[in-house]
Design a protein around this motif. Sequence first.
Motif, short mmCIF file in Angstrom:
data_model
loop_
_atom_site.label_atom_id
_atom_site.label_comp_id
_atom_site.label_asym_id
_atom_site.label_seq_id
_atom_site.Cartn_x
_atom_site.Cartn_y
_atom_site.Cartn_z
N TYR A 59 0.85 -1.19 0.00
CA TYR A 59 0.00 0.00 0.00
C TYR A 59 0.89 1.24 0.00
CZ TYR A 59 -3.63 -3.23 1.58
OH TYR A 59 -4.51 -4.28 1.68
N PHE A 61 0.33 5.62 0.69
CA PHE A 61 -0.57 6.70 1.08
C PHE A 61 0.19 8.02 1.05
CE2 PHE A 61 -1.78 2.91 3.51
CZ PHE A 61 -3.09 2.73 3.07
N LEU A 68 -6.61 12.03 0.44
CA LEU A 68 -5.57 11.02 0.61
C LEU A 68 -5.39 10.28 -0.71
CD1 LEU A 68 -3.69 9.43 2.53
CD2 LEU A 68 -5.60 7.85 2.89
N TYR A 70 -4.18 7.24 -2.72
CA TYR A 70 -4.10 5.83 -2.35
C TYR A 70 -3.55 5.03 -3.51
CZ TYR A 70 -6.05 1.34 -0.59
OH TYR A 70 -6.23 0.06 -0.13
N GLY A 91 -6.67 -1.83 2.95
CA GLY A 91 -5.83 -0.64 2.94
C GLY A 91 -6.57 0.59 3.41
N LEU A 92 -7.83 0.73 3.00
CA LEU A 92 -8.64 1.87 3.45
C LEU A 92 -8.85 1.81 4.96
CD1 LEU A 92 -11.28 2.05 0.58
CD2 LEU A 92 -9.38 3.64 1.00
N ALA A 95 -5.73 3.02 6.66
CA ALA A 95 -5.52 4.47 6.52
C ALA A 95 -6.41 5.30 7.43
CB ALA A 95 -5.74 4.88 5.06
N VAL A 104 -10.72 10.05 -0.65
CA VAL A 104 -9.63 9.21 -1.13
C VAL A 104 -9.57 9.34 -2.65
CG1 VAL A 104 -8.74 6.85 -1.29
CG2 VAL A 104 -9.93 7.60 0.78
N LEU A 106 -7.34 8.28 -6.33
CA LEU A 106 -6.38 7.37 -6.94
C LEU A 106 -6.42 7.59 -8.44
CD1 LEU A 106 -8.20 4.91 -8.35
CD2 LEU A 106 -8.31 4.11 -6.00
#
Length: 149
Positions: A59, A61, A68, A70, A91-92, A95, A104, A106
């Motif tokens: 992961y 971050f 955030l 990710y 992973g969430l 975090a 979040v 990505l």
Amino acid sequence: MGWAEAVRIEPADDAMFRERDAWRYDPPYDFYNSDGMPVKNPERFFAARDDDGALVGFYFFELHDDALFYGFGLRPDLTGRGLGERFVLAGLELARPVYGQRRVVLDVAAFNTRAVRLYRRLGFTETGRHTETFDGRGAVEFIDMEKPG
């Protein structure tokens, strides 16, 4: 049960990066091979290991203003087997206590349709697209996605 219940998440170390460098994805996912490229901000990476200590994924971050960013990767032999949802959600969960309840974001290579489908199923929506150029690969289109906090 499956490895996801038993996954241990810990700060990444040099051994994790060396192991990840050896991963080889099948085309077109070979785009994600790290090929020993130096890692920026290694302190923002976490290793995910199973009960036997084998690396199953990682992961990443990074705070971007109020969001955030990710990132993550699943070991090549574990991809395409329906494990992604639990891996992404783990992973969430990792975090949340560290970074709080925040938006979040990505990005994902547009050709990676199985990942795009997964992220949509998990509540991410497309917010834009951008193109990056890579040595030996040329231009690659990315989809920017976000999930509310």
